[in-house]
Scaffold this active site. Structure first.
Site, short mmCIF file in Angstrom:
data_model
loop_
_atom_site.label_atom_id
_atom_site.label_comp_id
_atom_site.label_asym_id
_atom_site.label_seq_id
_atom_site.Cartn_x
_atom_site.Cartn_y
_atom_site.Cartn_z
N ASP A 55 0.72 -1.34 -0.17
CA ASP A 55 0.10 -0.01 0.13
C ASP A 55 0.85 1.33 -0.01
OD1 ASP A 55 -2.62 1.59 -0.09
OD2 ASP A 55 -2.75 1.26 2.25
N ASP A 101 2.60 6.72 5.11
CA ASP A 101 1.33 7.47 5.19
C ASP A 101 1.53 8.01 6.72
OD1 ASP A 101 0.80 6.10 2.58
OD2 ASP A 101 -0.59 4.81 3.53
N ARG A 124 1.29 9.85 -5.43
CA ARG A 124 1.23 10.41 -4.03
C ARG A 124 2.68 10.96 -3.74
NH1 ARG A 124 -2.32 5.84 -0.91
NH2 ARG A 124 -4.32 6.03 -2.14
#
Length: 199
Positions: free
Chosen positions: A106, A110, A161
């Site tokens: 993933d 984060d 991202r």
């Protein structure tokens, strides 16, 4: 009392850390996780820093993690998770020789749920799809209080991202500092000298 953990060589799931997808640093403070030498690697497992304060992660490669490489969270209260420094780390989907690839990678790194005073400096993101997410979701209203600095980070052969910021109806507001291609960010984000290549 402060705790310093040194990582030398390759750390992967097995007898030492079990079969978990994420090593938890939860409700802890004054912890340093420092890589020794140029081959300190954590592979096939990530690091979840949740409701922690004064944490340093330095000089470690996070390779082929099955979920996130590092997840930083504060359970929607910035007083519970703050002053986290991720420095001189590498994030990649490529496992070390002889180790299996992660099954469903993933985010590389984060930061969500209102973590505050998080600094990501001199890190390298390479051969990964979703590199840096800020904010849990578009509807996560508490994430408007996120305070994150990206300083001299390097993105090479990554897809998206760089970082991506999501919170409370504000998604992917444009911010284009020099020497970048298609960065997406908004709110309290500071990008200092990022370098993006082969996006």
């Amino acid at each position: 009392r402060p705790l310093t953990v040194f990582v030398a060589g390759i750390l992967s799931p097995g007898p030492v850390i079990g079969s978990t997808q994420m090593i938890s640093v939860k409700d802890a403070y004054d912890i340093s996780l420092i890589g020794v030498g140029n081959d300190a690697t954590i592979t096939n497992v990530g690091l979840n820093i949740n409701r922690a304060k004064n944490v340093i992660v330095r000089n470690i490669t996070f390779a082929s993690c099955p979920d996130d490489g590092i997840a930083v969270e504060a359970d929607d209260n910035e007083t519970l998770g703050h002053h986290i420094w991720i420095d001189h780390c590498t994030f990649t989907d490529v496992p070390p020789p002889g180790y299996p690839a992660g099954s469903t990678p993933d985010g590389a790194l984060d930061v969500t749920h209102t973590a505050a005073y998080v600094t990501i400096s001199w890190c390298k993101f390479t051969q990964h799809d979703k590199t840096c997410l800020m904010g849990h979701s578009d509807s996560q209203a508490s994430d408007v209080a996120l305070k994150v600095t990206y300083h001299h980070d390097y993105f090479d052969s990554t897809t998206q991202r760089h970082p991506r910021v999501r919170w409370h109806g504000r998604t992917d507001a444009p911010f284009e500092p020099p020497q970048t291609r298609q960065p997406r960010t908004a709110g309290q984000v500071h990008l200092a000298h990022p370098q993006l290549h082969h996006l």
